[in-house]
Design a protein around this motif. Structure first.
Motif, PDB file in Angstrom:
ATOM      1  N   MET A 205       0.840  -1.193   0.000  1.00  0.00           N
ATOM      2  CA  MET A 205       0.000   0.000   0.000  1.00  0.00           C
ATOM      3  C   MET A 205       0.871   1.238   0.000  1.00  0.00           C
ATOM      4  O   MET A 205       1.973   1.219   0.539  1.00  0.00           O
ATOM      5  N   PRO A 206       0.355   2.385  -0.511  1.00  0.00           N
ATOM      6  CA  PRO A 206       1.185   3.549  -0.640  1.00  0.00           C
ATOM      7  C   PRO A 206       1.292   4.389   0.603  1.00  0.00           C
ATOM      8  O   PRO A 206       2.159   5.227   0.723  1.00  0.00           O
ATOM      9  N   GLU A 207       0.382   4.227   1.562  1.00  0.00           N
ATOM     10  CA  GLU A 207       0.338   5.158   2.669  1.00  0.00           C
ATOM     11  C   GLU A 207       1.417   4.860   3.697  1.00  0.00           C
ATOM     12  O   GLU A 207       1.733   3.719   3.994  1.00  0.00           O
ATOM     13  N   HIS A 208       1.912   5.925   4.267  1.00  0.00           N
ATOM     14  CA  HIS A 208       2.913   5.796   5.318  1.00  0.00           C
ATOM     15  C   HIS A 208       2.518   6.718   6.451  1.00  0.00           C
ATOM     16  O   HIS A 208       1.898   7.738   6.250  1.00  0.00           O
ATOM     17  N   THR A 209       2.909   6.373   7.671  1.00  0.00           N
ATOM     18  CA  THR A 209       2.657   7.229   8.796  1.00  0.00           C
ATOM     19  C   THR A 209       3.965   7.466   9.512  1.00  0.00           C
ATOM     20  O   THR A 209       4.434   6.607  10.232  1.00  0.00           O
ATOM     21  N   ASP A 210       4.570   8.588   9.232  1.00  0.00           N
ATOM     22  CA  ASP A 210       5.882   8.910   9.789  1.00  0.00           C
ATOM     23  C   ASP A 210       5.671   9.419  11.215  1.00  0.00           C
ATOM     24  O   ASP A 210       5.685  10.600  11.487  1.00  0.00           O
ATOM     25  N   THR A 211       5.460   8.510  12.129  1.00  0.00           N
ATOM     26  CA  THR A 211       5.145   8.895  13.498  1.00  0.00           C
ATOM     27  C   THR A 211       5.556   7.772  14.429  1.00  0.00           C
ATOM     28  O   THR A 211       5.649   6.618  14.032  1.00  0.00           O
ATOM     29  N   HIS A 212       5.809   8.092  15.686  1.00  0.00           N
ATOM     30  CA  HIS A 212       6.139   7.071  16.678  1.00  0.00           C
ATOM     31  C   HIS A 212       4.842   6.576  17.301  1.00  0.00           C
ATOM     32  O   HIS A 212       4.232   7.273  18.122  1.00  0.00           O
ATOM     33  N   ILE A 213       4.433   5.372  16.934  1.00  0.00           N
ATOM     34  CA  ILE A 213       3.183   4.835  17.449  1.00  0.00           C
ATOM     35  C   ILE A 213       3.423   3.950  18.670  1.00  0.00           C
ATOM     36  O   ILE A 213       2.495   3.370  19.213  1.00  0.00           O
ATOM     37  N   GLY A 214       4.678   3.859  19.087  1.00  0.00           N
ATOM     38  CA  GLY A 214       5.057   2.871  20.101  1.00  0.00           C
ATOM     39  C   GLY A 214       4.299   2.985  21.398  1.00  0.00           C
ATOM     40  O   GLY A 214       3.854   1.971  21.967  1.00  0.00           O
ATOM     41  N   GLU A 215       4.138   4.201  21.927  1.00  0.00           N
ATOM     42  CA  GLU A 215       3.473   4.359  23.222  1.00  0.00           C
ATOM     43  C   GLU A 215       2.022   3.894  23.155  1.00  0.00           C
ATOM     44  O   GLU A 215       1.546   3.168  24.039  1.00  0.00           O
ATOM     45  N   ARG A 216       1.312   4.290  22.101  1.00  0.00           N
ATOM     46  CA  ARG A 216      -0.077   3.875  21.967  1.00  0.00           C
ATOM     47  C   ARG A 216      -0.165   2.364  21.756  1.00  0.00           C
ATOM     48  O   ARG A 216      -1.053   1.702  22.303  1.00  0.00           O
TER      49      ARG A 216
ATOM     50  N   GLU B 238      12.129   2.953  17.993  1.00  0.00           N
ATOM     51  CA  GLU B 238      13.308   2.883  17.126  1.00  0.00           C
ATOM     52  C   GLU B 238      12.958   3.071  15.654  1.00  0.00           C
ATOM     53  O   GLU B 238      13.844   3.339  14.840  1.00  0.00           O
ATOM     54  N   TYR B 239      11.697   2.902  15.291  1.00  0.00           N
ATOM     55  CA  TYR B 239      11.254   3.116  13.915  1.00  0.00           C
ATOM     56  C   TYR B 239      10.482   4.424  13.860  1.00  0.00           C
ATOM     57  O   TYR B 239       9.496   4.612  14.563  1.00  0.00           O
ATOM     58  N   GLY B 240      10.938   5.334  13.001  1.00  0.00           N
ATOM     59  CA  GLY B 240      10.232   6.595  12.835  1.00  0.00           C
ATOM     60  C   GLY B 240       9.386   6.641  11.590  1.00  0.00           C
ATOM     61  O   GLY B 240       8.794   7.656  11.285  1.00  0.00           O
ATOM     62  N   ASP B 241       9.317   5.548  10.847  1.00  0.00           N
ATOM     63  CA  ASP B 241       8.559   5.549   9.595  1.00  0.00           C
ATOM     64  C   ASP B 241       7.815   4.228   9.489  1.00  0.00           C
ATOM     65  O   ASP B 241       8.333   3.253   8.979  1.00  0.00           O
ATOM     66  N   THR B 242       6.599   4.203  10.026  1.00  0.00           N
ATOM     67  CA  THR B 242       5.800   2.982  10.058  1.00  0.00           C
ATOM     68  C   THR B 242       4.840   2.976   8.884  1.00  0.00           C
ATOM     69  O   THR B 242       4.080   3.916   8.693  1.00  0.00           O
ATOM     70  N   ARG B 243       4.851   1.890   8.125  1.00  0.00           N
ATOM     71  CA  ARG B 243       3.954   1.812   6.980  1.00  0.00           C
ATOM     72  C   ARG B 243       2.510   1.653   7.440  1.00  0.00           C
ATOM     73  O   ARG B 243       2.228   1.015   8.444  1.00  0.00           O
ATOM     74  N   MET B 244       1.582   2.230   6.647  1.00  0.00           N
ATOM     75  CA  MET B 244       0.171   2.085   6.949  1.00  0.00           C
ATOM     76  C   MET B 244      -0.226   0.613   6.974  1.00  0.00           C
ATOM     77  O   MET B 244      -1.061   0.190   7.777  1.00  0.00           O
ATOM     78  N   GLU B 245       0.373  -0.178   6.097  1.00  0.00           N
ATOM     79  CA  GLU B 245       0.079  -1.608   6.063  1.00  0.00           C
ATOM     80  C   GLU B 245       0.379  -2.246   7.408  1.00  0.00           C
ATOM     81  O   GLU B 245      -0.419  -3.042   7.931  1.00  0.00           O
ATOM     82  N   THR B 246       1.522  -1.898   7.995  1.00  0.00           N
ATOM     83  CA  THR B 246       1.890  -2.447   9.295  1.00  0.00           C
ATOM     84  C   THR B 246       0.943  -1.955  10.381  1.00  0.00           C
ATOM     85  O   THR B 246       0.494  -2.735  11.234  1.00  0.00           O
ATOM     86  N   ALA B 247       0.644  -0.659  10.367  1.00  0.00           N
ATOM     87  CA  ALA B 247      -0.265  -0.102  11.371  1.00  0.00           C
ATOM     88  C   ALA B 247      -1.635  -0.763  11.296  1.00  0.00           C
ATOM     89  O   ALA B 247      -2.261  -1.057  12.322  1.00  0.00           O
TER      90      ALA B 247
ATOM     91  N   ARG C  10      -6.548   4.792  15.851  1.00  0.00           N
ATOM     92  CA  ARG C  10      -6.162   4.842  17.259  1.00  0.00           C
ATOM     93  C   ARG C  10      -4.653   4.773  17.437  1.00  0.00           C
ATOM     94  O   ARG C  10      -4.118   5.211  18.468  1.00  0.00           O
ATOM     95  N   LEU C  11      -3.956   4.217  16.476  1.00  0.00           N
ATOM     96  CA  LEU C  11      -2.506   4.067  16.581  1.00  0.00           C
ATOM     97  C   LEU C  11      -1.743   5.218  15.942  1.00  0.00           C
ATOM     98  O   LEU C  11      -0.555   5.376  16.181  1.00  0.00           O
ATOM     99  N   LEU C  12      -2.436   6.001  15.108  1.00  0.00           N
ATOM    100  CA  LEU C  12      -1.731   6.965  14.268  1.00  0.00           C
ATOM    101  C   LEU C  12      -1.960   8.392  14.732  1.00  0.00           C
ATOM    102  O   LEU C  12      -3.013   8.727  15.259  1.00  0.00           O
TER     103      LEU C  12
END
Length: 392
Positions: free
Chosen positions: A1-12, A45-54, A67-69
């Motif tokens: 998928m093309p979408e990316h979420t350049d954010t730290h989702i770790g805490e959530r 440690e990852y600052g660029d999480t793919r939308m597919e992964t999220a 909720r994660l993004l």
């Protein structure tokens, strides 16, 4: 998928996982991702999480992806920012006094029509060259009336679409806000909101995109027996945006319902064309079929992607929509380790949309996976990787 979420989702991610009583290993198994990835995400440690992964993680946790993004900060690269500086300057400039050669509504409309082939071909370089003058002339129009406002809206919509394509999100939002404020009829408003919802999707703001599209779809739903092609197209696109946001946000029932209604609108239109308006509003059975493929890609069903793609209805959409569809096909081939087929599809996209392809992180993801699976690369693969912007 093309979408990316350049954010730290770790805490959530960590908080929701613990509330579910899941270990990191439980989550990795349920989501189909590696344990090390879950650990690195939670540790920031990852600052660029793919939308597919999220989406996979959210699905395993039984929560909406939103909720994660927070937001997608995958902004344009410096070369793109520099290339499009004149466009942003023309868009954001304060109102100017009357120009030496006063533009006319007819003249701006003619220039806009002349740019339509560039839109069809997704010729971003060509559009970047002509858009500053179009923006200045449209803004300087002194004539009043629905036709003038419609021309101004079309120019601003085009600017918003192009700036979204090139990930210049703040400027895109400014263009679309002005377009919506200028719109004098609901079709112009719906077309503007359609692009705005796409902008929100690219930024990872799924809930906002879904709610905005659904609200406008409800407000603009036509009477099928009397609806014009333009009305059906405007409504259909809003339904597709509703479905696209819903499927990414782990709301499959809502996505299926919206997609079903969009198919009804496409059947009523009857063909891939909307006479009398610009190509960005083109809608019909092919557009809806492409979005069905996209939904299969979002939900990780590569075999279904290829099955649907093999039975596409006849007709051509805009160049960018067709290219986006082909990336879904290439991604499905790569996921199923059919790397030669994936390369062939990427080469086809490169041949049809050479200026558009390097802007797509989706293409870089696909090519990166192919490279990672091969010990050696052919000269053709290296050339393609260079064109897409992937180190090989």
């Amino acid at each position: 998928m093309p979408e990316h979420t350049d954010t730290h989702i770790g805490e959530r991610l960590r908080d929701i996982r613990k509330r579910r009583g899941m270990t990191q290993r439980d989550l990795s198994t349920a989501a189909g991702v590696s344990l090390s990835l879950v650990r690195k995400l939670e540790q920031g440690e990852y600052g660029d999480t793919r939308m597919e992964t999220a989406r996979r993680l959210a699905y395993a946790l039984r929560v909406p992806t939103g909720r994660l993004l927070r937001r997608d900060a995958d902004d344009a690269d410096p070369v793109t920012v520099d290339r499009w500086a004149p466009v942003r300057a023309a868009l954001l400039a304060p109102p100017t006094d009357q120009l030496d050669d006063e533009p006319t509504t007819t003249g701006v409309a003619t220039a806009l029509d002349a740019a339509e082939p560039l839109v069809v071909a997704a010729d971003l370089a060509g559009l970047a060259a002509v858009l500053p003058a179009l923006l200045r002339d449209a803004d300087a129009l002194t004539e009043d009336g629905p036709r003038t406002r419609a021309v101004q809206v079309r120019v601003l919509q085009l600017a918003g679409w192009l700036l979204t394509q090139t990930r210049q999100y703040d400027a895109a939002a400014a263009a679309l806000e002005r377009a919506l404020d200028t719109a004098s009829d609901r079709l112009d408003g719906a077309a503007t909101v359609n692009t705005h919802c796409w902008l929100l999707l690219r930024m990872g703001r799924l809930t906002e995109a879904r709610e905005l599209a659904a609200r406008w779809a409800d407000d603009t739903e036509p009477r099928m027996s009397r609806a014009t092609a333009g009305e059906l197209a405007g409504w259909g696109w809003l339904l597709l945006r509703t479905a696209g946001a819903a499927v990414r946000d782990n709301r499959p029932g809502e996505a299926a319902d919206a997609l079903r209604l969009a198919r009804s609108a496409a059947v009523a239109v009857g063909r891939e064309d909307v006479a009398g308006v610009d190509n960005l509003r083109t809608f019909g059975p092919v557009t809806v079929a492409q979005h069905r493929v996209e939904h299969a890609s979002v939900t990780d069903r590569p075999d279904h992607v290829l099955k649907l793609a093999a039975h596409m209805p006849q007709g051509r959409t805009t160049g960018s929509n067709r290219a986006r569809h082909l990336l879904d096909v290439a991604n499905a081939h790569a996921t199923m380790r059919q790397y030669g087929d994936a390369i062939d599809v990427l080469q086809r996209v490169r041949g049809e949309q050479p200026d558009w392809l390097p802007q797509q992180r989706y293409a870089r993801d696909i090519m990166g996976r192919i490279i990672g699976r091969r010990r050696t690369l052919t000269p053709e693969m290296r050339d393609l990787a260079d064109a897409i912007g992937v180190p090989a």
